[in-house]
Design an enzyme around this catalytic site. Structure first.
Site, PDB file in Angstrom:
ATOM      1  N   HIS A 211       0.814  -1.223   0.000  1.00 40.64           N
ATOM      2  CA  HIS A 211       0.000   0.000   0.000  1.00 40.64           C
ATOM      3  C   HIS A 211       0.850   1.276   0.000  1.00 40.64           C
ATOM      4  CE1 HIS A 211      -2.812  -3.190   1.109  1.00 40.64           C
ATOM      5  NE2 HIS A 211      -3.588  -2.516   0.290  1.00 40.64           N
TER       6      HIS A 211
ATOM      7  N   ASN B 295      -8.983  -8.089  19.960  1.00 42.00           N
ATOM      8  CA  ASN B 295      -7.797  -7.286  20.223  1.00 42.00           C
ATOM      9  C   ASN B 295      -7.033  -7.173  18.910  1.00 42.00           C
ATOM     10  OD1 ASN B 295      -5.431  -6.076  20.840  1.00 42.00           O
ATOM     11  ND2 ASN B 295      -4.748  -7.570  22.347  1.00 42.00           N
TER      12      ASN B 295
END
Ligand SMILES: Cc1ncc(COP(=O)(O)O)c(C=O)c1O
Length: 434
Positions: free
Chosen positions: A216, A284
């Site tokens: 990215h 989490n």
């Protein structure tokens, strides 16, 4: 020992190990993507490892502030991946705290099948029904006319990616969302730095996501972020990211609300420690400070990286534009300025060769190519038995699955590499020119 001594050696190590790598055409791989960094990222990483704070700390704060400033958004929640970001962005909308605006099992969510699975899997994981709309073959984004027909009384949300950095038609999607009272999530994972109507993508939807996987626009290795302007959604998103907890103290803090032992929750005893009160079915999915340290240094390069992506994209347009009988090239969505994730090409029907012959030629010459991710996602093995609806036929999506590929635009590409790609394409196409 002074930290400075270690850090000076890191700079030396960087120069010795990573700088001035020479490219030999036909011998070295031309990658479609990869991490681009200098000594600053390595220095930050080592600096953070020497703090040994490990969980979100000073670098996470610095990194999220830089993102916040870049996009002009008030809430940036760092995560461990773009996929995790998508999961909690979507899951947040199921929170009871949203009252009758919350998403419920069986609700329909509009998306496209020509994309990456992580935009769609959260819908399925939350027992909702993806409704797939076809894309157009110019922008590779949702077909607005078909989208209008796809909306039913059950439709509650639109979850779309800006395909390979090219923004979807945000004005029209937003108009439909307002008209039908739908949530809008922008999967901005492939488009960090793209603009629409002069503003950055990721700032239009109720929630948006970013990925920092090395392919990215900037990287932290694994990593991602969720962004929103809405304070209530931000609280819920944080909770989904942090085990579902109600408490919003940062790591290492206690009792920031001043009411840690004085509230009543559920049927717990009065004054139950707020630190251990859970109001969501959470996860989490947090980032570590070492990842954030890399990200903070990368943020300083984002604008320059986006310019390089655009330059590389324009060079490809010249390279492939010579053969307009064979290839369809993408068009930037009107009023947009994409920071292209990749250069996407679709073979025309009349091309005298197949897509896979051409990419076989590229790959044999050590030039990496990729398909448009999952092709038609509904045809993937994981879709067997999934409850989904098609707005209409997905003719263009199927065409893309069979005829489309992309090449990298990442800033690690050099002029020599692009010249080489041109010569490899020219040698392939020469056989078919009259
Ligand atoms: C559009 C889109 N959304 C989400 C993701 C997932 O991001 P990550 O790899 O960080 O989980 C990707 C792939 O990298 C993607 O292309």
């Amino acid at each position: 020992m002074e930290r400075k001594i270690i850090l000076n050696q890191v700079v030396e190590y960087y120069h010795e190990k990573f700088e001035n790598k020479k490219f030999t055409p036909g011998k070295d791989m031309v990658r479609y993507a990869g991490r681009v960094f200098d000594e600053k990222e390595m220095l930050n990483l080592i600096d953070s490892s020497l703090d040994f704070w490990l969980t979100e700390g000073r670098f996470a704060q610095e990194f999220s502030e830089k993102i916040s400033e870049f996009l002009s958004v008030s809430n940036v929640m760092l995560t461990n991946s773009g996929s995790s970001s998508n999961l909690i962005a979507f899951s947040a909308l199921t929170s009871k705290k949203l009252g009758d605006r919350r998403l419920l099992p069986g609700d329909e969510v509009i998306s496209v099948a020509a994309g990456f699975p992580a935009t769609v899997t959260p819908i399925i994981q939350n027992a909702m029904v993806p409704v797939f709309v076809d894309v157009d073959l110019k922008t590779y984004n949702i077909d607005i006319e078909m989208m209008k027909k796809a909306i039913s009384p059950k439709t509650k949300c639109v979850f779309l990616a800006h395909t390979l950095g090219n923004p979807f038609n945000i004005a029209q999607v937003e108009e439909l969302c307002e008209k039908h009272n739908l949530w809008l999530i922008e999967d901005n994972c492939d488009a960090f730095g793209s603009k629409y109507n002069g503003a950055y993508t990721g700032t239009f939807g109720h929630i948006a996501t970013i990925s920092f996987y090395p392919a990215h626009h900037i990287t932290t290795g694994e990593g991602g972020a969720v962004i929103t302007e809405d304070e209530e959604l931000a609280r819920i998103i944080r909770s989904f990211r942090d085990w579902g907890r109600d408490c919003y103290c940062n790591s290492g803090e206690n009792n920031t609300c001043g009411k840690r032992f004085t509230q009543q929750f559920g049927t717990l005893p009065a004054g139950y420690d707020h630190k251990y009160v859970y109001s969501e079915i959470g996860y989490n999915l947090k980032m570590t400070d070492m990842q954030a340290a890399i990200g903070s240094a990368q943020m300083d390069k984002l604008e320059q990286f986006c310019s390089r992506r655009k330059e590389n994209y324009n060079r490809y347009r010249k390279i492939f534009g010579k053969y307009s009988d064979f290839f369809m090239l993408a068009e930037a969505t009107s009023n947009s300025d994409p920071a292209w994730f990749a250069f996407i090409v679709t073979l025309k029907n009349q091309a005298p060769f197949q897509r896979d012959e051409l990419i076989g030629h590229f790959n044999a010459n050590l030039i990496e190519t990729r398909y448009l991710f999952a092709g038609n996602m509904t045809r993937q093995p994981f879709f067997e038995g999934v409850n989904y609806r098609l707005a209409d036929n997905l003719q263009n999506t199927d065409y893309i699955m069979n005829n489309t590929f992309f090449l990298g635009t990442y800033p690690g590409l050099t002029i020599e590499m692009l010249d080489y790609i041109e010569s490899v394409l020219d040698s392939f196409v020469a056989k078919y020119l009259k």
